[in-house]
Each structure stands twice: as C-alpha cells, then as structure tokens.
Design a protein around this motif. Structure first.
Motif, PDB file in Angstrom:
ATOM      1  N   ARG A 147       0.438  -1.241  -0.167  1.00  0.00           N
ATOM      2  CA  ARG A 147       0.377  -0.217   0.026  1.00  0.00           C
ATOM      3  C   ARG A 147       0.698   1.827  -0.245  1.00  0.00           C
ATOM      4  N   SER A 148       2.280   1.722   0.304  1.00  0.00           N
ATOM      5  CA  SER A 148       3.045   2.066   0.255  1.00  0.00           C
ATOM      6  C   SER A 148       2.625   2.913   0.997  1.00  0.00           C
ATOM      7  N   ASN A 149       2.710   2.569   2.419  1.00  0.00           N
ATOM      8  CA  ASN A 149       2.264   3.664   3.108  1.00  0.00           C
ATOM      9  C   ASN A 149       2.248   2.987   4.942  1.00  0.00           C
ATOM     10  N   ILE A 150       2.164   4.188   5.438  1.00  0.00           N
ATOM     11  CA  ILE A 150       2.094   3.232   7.494  1.00  0.00           C
ATOM     12  C   ILE A 150       1.521   2.637   7.604  1.00  0.00           C
ATOM     13  N   ASP A 151       2.179   1.308   8.567  1.00  0.00           N
ATOM     14  CA  ASP A 151       1.431   0.268   8.896  1.00  0.00           C
ATOM     15  C   ASP A 151       0.680   0.265   9.664  1.00  0.00           C
ATOM     16  N   LEU A 152      -0.612   1.134   9.944  1.00  0.00           N
ATOM     17  CA  LEU A 152      -1.161   1.826  10.860  1.00  0.00           C
ATOM     18  C   LEU A 152      -1.013   0.321  12.405  1.00  0.00           C
ATOM     19  N   ALA A 153      -1.736  -0.407  12.584  1.00  0.00           N
ATOM     20  CA  ALA A 153      -1.892  -1.284  13.359  1.00  0.00           C
ATOM     21  C   ALA A 153      -0.580  -1.655  13.470  1.00  0.00           C
ATOM     22  N   ALA A 154       0.511  -1.830  13.413  1.00  0.00           N
ATOM     23  CA  ALA A 154       1.496  -1.966  13.953  1.00  0.00           C
ATOM     24  C   ALA A 154       2.136  -1.314  14.896  1.00  0.00           C
ATOM     25  N   THR A 155       1.919  -0.007  13.792  1.00  0.00           N
ATOM     26  CA  THR A 155       2.575   1.253  14.440  1.00  0.00           C
ATOM     27  C   THR A 155       2.601   1.778  15.844  1.00  0.00           C
ATOM     28  N   ILE A 156       0.595   1.149  15.587  1.00  0.00           N
ATOM     29  CA  ILE A 156      -0.327   1.846  16.754  1.00  0.00           C
ATOM     30  C   ILE A 156       0.583   0.713  18.155  1.00  0.00           C
ATOM     31  N   SER A 157       0.564  -0.450  17.798  1.00  0.00           N
ATOM     32  CA  SER A 157       1.600  -1.240  18.774  1.00  0.00           C
ATOM     33  C   SER A 157       2.492  -1.019  19.040  1.00  0.00           C
ATOM     34  N   LEU A 158       3.265  -0.734  18.251  1.00  0.00           N
ATOM     35  CA  LEU A 158       4.861   0.402  19.057  1.00  0.00           C
ATOM     36  C   LEU A 158       5.044   1.588  19.622  1.00  0.00           C
ATOM     37  N   ILE A 159       3.990   2.277  19.579  1.00  0.00           N
ATOM     38  CA  ILE A 159       3.630   3.308  20.221  1.00  0.00           C
ATOM     39  C   ILE A 159       2.942   3.368  21.386  1.00  0.00           C
ATOM     40  N   GLU A 160       1.788   2.219  21.856  1.00  0.00           N
ATOM     41  CA  GLU A 160       1.673   1.860  22.956  1.00  0.00           C
ATOM     42  C   GLU A 160       2.188   1.262  24.449  1.00  0.00           C
ATOM     43  N   ARG A 161       3.776   0.415  23.087  1.00  0.00           N
ATOM     44  CA  ARG A 161       4.685   0.289  24.103  1.00  0.00           C
ATOM     45  C   ARG A 161       5.721   0.765  24.068  1.00  0.00           C
ATOM     46  N   HIS A 162       6.168   1.622  23.469  1.00  0.00           N
ATOM     47  CA  HIS A 162       7.748   2.507  23.506  1.00  0.00           C
ATOM     48  C   HIS A 162       6.838   3.640  24.013  1.00  0.00           C
ATOM     49  N   LYS A 163       5.534   4.242  24.350  1.00  0.00           N
ATOM     50  CA  LYS A 163       4.821   5.760  24.230  1.00  0.00           C
ATOM     51  C   LYS A 163       6.254   6.519  23.780  1.00  0.00           C
ATOM     52  N   PRO A 164       6.334   6.240  22.673  1.00  0.00           N
ATOM     53  CA  PRO A 164       7.257   7.630  22.126  1.00  0.00           C
ATOM     54  C   PRO A 164       7.150   9.164  22.279  1.00  0.00           C
ATOM     55  N   ARG A 165       8.334  10.109  22.623  1.00  0.00           N
ATOM     56  CA  ARG A 165       7.763  11.421  22.882  1.00  0.00           C
ATOM     57  C   ARG A 165       7.307  12.328  21.398  1.00  0.00           C
ATOM     58  N   ILE A 166       8.684  11.817  20.018  1.00  0.00           N
ATOM     59  CA  ILE A 166       8.143  11.792  19.051  1.00  0.00           C
ATOM     60  C   ILE A 166       7.932  11.677  18.166  1.00  0.00           C
ATOM     61  N   VAL A 167       6.482  11.367  16.615  1.00  0.00           N
ATOM     62  CA  VAL A 167       6.765  10.607  15.686  1.00  0.00           C
ATOM     63  C   VAL A 167       6.557  11.349  14.623  1.00  0.00           C
ATOM     64  N   SER A 171       7.193  11.247   3.669  1.00  0.00           N
ATOM     65  CA  SER A 171       8.035  10.402   3.380  1.00  0.00           C
ATOM     66  C   SER A 171       8.488  10.676   2.236  1.00  0.00           C
ATOM     67  N   ALA A 172      10.234  10.589   1.784  1.00  0.00           N
ATOM     68  CA  ALA A 172      10.474  10.544   0.533  1.00  0.00           C
ATOM     69  C   ALA A 172       9.691   9.901  -0.555  1.00  0.00           C
ATOM     70  N   VAL A 173       9.239   8.435  -0.777  1.00  0.00           N
ATOM     71  CA  VAL A 173       8.056   8.067  -0.961  1.00  0.00           C
ATOM     72  C   VAL A 173       6.696   8.282  -1.272  1.00  0.00           C
ATOM     73  N   PHE A 174       5.799   9.204  -1.330  1.00  0.00           N
ATOM     74  CA  PHE A 174       5.153   9.846  -0.675  1.00  0.00           C
ATOM     75  C   PHE A 174       3.790  10.147  -1.882  1.00  0.00           C
ATOM     76  N   LEU A 175       3.370   8.735  -1.671  1.00  0.00           N
ATOM     77  CA  LEU A 175       2.170   7.934  -2.655  1.00  0.00           C
ATOM     78  C   LEU A 175       1.127   8.949  -2.614  1.00  0.00           C
ATOM     79  N   PHE A 176       0.651   8.525  -0.390  1.00  0.00           N
ATOM     80  CA  PHE A 176      -0.188   8.572  -0.546  1.00  0.00           C
ATOM     81  C   PHE A 176      -0.659   8.988   1.314  1.00  0.00           C
ATOM     82  N   PRO A 177      -1.943  10.129   1.343  1.00  0.00           N
ATOM     83  CA  PRO A 177      -2.182  10.678   2.419  1.00  0.00           C
ATOM     84  C   PRO A 177      -1.467   9.350   3.489  1.00  0.00           C
ATOM     85  N   GLN A 178      -0.642   9.911   4.695  1.00  0.00           N
ATOM     86  CA  GLN A 178      -0.489   9.206   5.794  1.00  0.00           C
ATOM     87  C   GLN A 178      -2.080   9.286   7.099  1.00  0.00           C
TER      88      GLN A 178
END
Length: 412
Positions: A147-167, A171-178
């Motif tokens: 899909r040339s896009n963020i894997d939303l479910a997997a990324t949300i899982s990372l956010i829940e696990r790591h609680k990042p300060r910055i996301v 992209s340099a290959v920006f085909l579709f809205p994120q």
C-alpha cells in the motif's frame, strides 16, 4: 589561464548546463522550476544583509538597517499563515532537512524515543548517529510496502509499547496521505506529552492546493517542509504549527544554535510563491495529480508495473515504476539519464519487488504537460528502460521536452 579566460570557462560551463537541461525531460520528484514572477522577486541584494533575530519576534533584530527587511519577512509570514491556515510560521531554515533537525532537537529530551518513517534518514536517527552523540533513540515505523503507507496497526502497537515522545511521519516516496488522526489519537493515550511531526517536503504544494491532506487540522503538531519541490518556490525550509510553545522552542533552537543569517534574498520570492498558490494553486495541484495518474496508467498499459496501481497509482506527484524486469534501479537510473531522462532510483519493499524508479511530474506539469502527453512520455521511458541506444532516444526526448516550454499556473 588569465582572469578573463577563467571567467569564460565558468560562463561556458553554465551555458552548457542550461542548454543540456533544455534537451532533457526532468522527472526528479524533488525538483521544480519557479515561475518568472518568483525568479524576478528573488533579490540577491538582500543577501548582502543580516536579519538575525531571537525567538519568534521578528522585530527584535540584532543588526541595524532592517526596517524594510522586517516588513518583507512579516508580510511573507502573513501570506504563509493565510495559505496554510497556521498560527505560527518560521521561514528561517535554509532547507527542509534543517527544519526537521531543528524541530526534532527542540521537542526532544534526553533519552527521547522517536518513531520515524524512512529510518536511517529520519531526523532523530541523524542526530543520534551524528558526532554530537545526541541521546535519542530512533525506531522505524512499520511500513506496508504493497500500500506504500504506514502499517497503522503495527505502528499503534509500537506507540502503546514504547510511548514515544516524537512520531515523525512523511516520506521521500509519498504516494498517499498518511493516517494522522489515528496516530495522534494513539499518541494521546500512550503519552499525552508527545508530538506528531509531519514532514511535508514532497507534498507541501499539494497541501497548499487543497489536494492532499490537511496535517494540522488532522492532528499534526508541527509541519516541517522544504519550499521548492511541489511548491515551486526558492529552495529553503519552513516550519508551521498552531502551538505557540512549539513555535518558541523551535525558534530558540534555530537561532543561535543552527544558523545566524537566514538568507534574506529568498523571502520576496517565497512571498510571491505563496501569492501564486492562493491564485492558481488549486488548479496546479489538480493538474499534478491528474498527470501523475495518467502517466501511471500509460506505463502500466506498456507492461511496466506501478507501485500502488490497484489504489489508483498515486495521490501525489510521485510514481514508482517497478523495474525488476529491466535491471537494477541504480543502473537503470544511470541509463535513462544517458538518454536525457532525469529520474532517480527507489528502494522497494520485498513484498513488491527489488528495484524501482522514482518519477515526479510536478515540473513538467508546471511547464505544460497534460494527460494527453502521458503516452508519449511513457513510450520514451520504456525505450530507455529497454536498453535502446541513447543516441536514438535523445532526439525523441528533446522533441518532447520542447513541448514543455511555457510556465503554467502563474500570475501573468
């Protein structure tokens, strides 16, 4: 060589470059040409002056003689705020890269975790791996190659696990809205003090034209961008936000840490670019996307697979042909360049292939391309990919390039 001969050599090289590029078809996704109006407003006399200021108050200048320079910069900021519906604008970054470094550095704290698209090229990764030894951890955002896009479910899982300060997305290959809103919602729940940075360098013109997505409205805390790709302004950087505290933190990072004078000569040209987008931007953005889709279909009709074909090829200026059947991407980019077609290689997810090219239609659209030109452009691309003798392809490229010789979507 005497001084005159040295100058003659320099002017000869400049002439050769311009004559050469007039015979080329430029499909680099990160380049564009400013209009005659914008070129005229680029005022090199301002480059002789210094306009340093602290924080966000443009009137607090360190050098005297800035009374009209201040007004030019204030007016340029006003136009940017109107065009992008942003409360705070900083035009000091000299590139999108500096805008990204400044924003990441300003919003991070020691031991900050940052999730980033394009890991290895993300701003936290650049800072963490630099000789500065900045205490940041960069984690790649999972990517859906098909899909040339963020894997939303997997990324949300990372956010829940790591609680990042910055996301940091974009992209340099920006085909579709994120998926801005979904990511921001997950960030609020995992870490309310986190920041979503949207790198709009490739699509800022399409955002200005109302054709891509509206990052600040959808939940991004800050937009970082260059000003020359789809926007077709002078080269430089820009930062947009609706949060005063974010604007102040970034401003304090920009000056005096990262820059002093901020190349004032580009400000009038940038203001003219913003006026053009207010006047002609919607039509230009529509034409870019229409042409990109038309070229994608024309290449697919010639049996060149296109990333995202089942999703409509693209919603931006960029196309990614999958070129495994023709060779390795870097070598193919060199070969098509020998045919006077200027493009770049693109890495692909193993899910879709090994080698791609990255094509952008924003410049040829600015110079007059319509969907009716797409089959002819596709023909010469296929000729080049198929290994046809460059000396046979170059005249066809030059003839096609001559079609695109008049600036469109500008103020006469």
């Amino acid at each position: 060589m005497n001084p005159n001969q040295k100058i003659d050599k320099l002017t000869s090289l400049l002439t050769k470059h311009h004559e050469y590029r007039q015979t080329c078809l430029n499909l680099i996704a990160s380049e564009n040409v400013p209009s005659p109006l914008v070129e005229e407003l680029f005022d090199e006399r301002l480059a002789q002056r210094y306009g340093n200021y602290n924080g966000t108050d443009l009137y607090q200048r360190h050098y005297k003689g800035n009374r009209y320079i201040v007004e030019i910069e204030v007016y340029t900021q006003e136009l940017a705020r109107e065009l992008f519906n942003a409360a705070f604008v900083d035009l000091r970054p000299l590139s999108g890269n500096i805008a990204g470094i400044a924003t990441t550095f300003a919003l991070a704290e020691p031991s900050t975790i940052s999730l980033e698209v394009d890991n290895g090229h993300g701003y936290a990764n650049k800072l963490a791996t630099s000789p500065l030894k900045v205490d940041l951890q960069s984690i790649p955002i999972p990517w859906d190659g098909v899909r040339s896009n963020i894997d939303l479910a997997a990324t949300i899982s990372l956010i829940e696990r790591h609680k990042p300060r910055i996301v940091n997305i974009g992209s340099a290959v920006f085909l579709f809205p994120q998926p801005i809103a979904e990511l921001k919602n997950a960030m609020r729940q995992a870490n309310p003090e986190s920041y979503l940075i949207y790198d709009a360098a490739h699509v800022i013109g399409l955002i200005a034209g109302g054709r891509f997505q509206s990052p600040l409205e959808e939940g991004a805390d800050v937009i970082i961008s260059s000003t020359h790709k789809t926007l077709a302004g002078p080269q430089g950087g820009m930062i947009l936000t609706n949060d005063k505290s974010i604007a102040e933190r970034i401003a304090s990072t920009l000056y005096p840490l990262l820059m002093s004078n901020h190349h004032l000569s580009r400000l009038p040209a940038l203001a003219g670019t913003f006026v053009e987008w207010m006047t002609c931007g919607s039509a230009y953005a529509d034409a870019i996307v229409e042409n990109a889709k038309a070229l994608g279909q024309a290449l697919l009709d010639r049996d060149v697979p296109i990333l995202g074909a089942e999703l409509g090829f693209t919603e931006s200026h960029t196309l990614i042909p999958i070129v495994d059947a023709y060779g390795e991407g870097g070598e193919l980019a060199d070969h098509v360049e020998s045919c006077n077609i200027i493009a770049g290689a693109a890495s692909l997810s193993p899910d879709v292939g090994k080698s791609g090219l990255r094509l952008g239609v924003q410049e040829v659209t600015r110079m007059g391309m319509t969907p009716e030109d797409a089959p002819d452009i596709a023909d010469i691309i296929v000729d080049a990919l198929s290994g046809e003798d460059p000396e046979k392809v170059k005249p066809k490229v030059a003839e096609l390039a001559r079609r695109f010789d008049t600036h469109q979507f500008t103020i006469n």
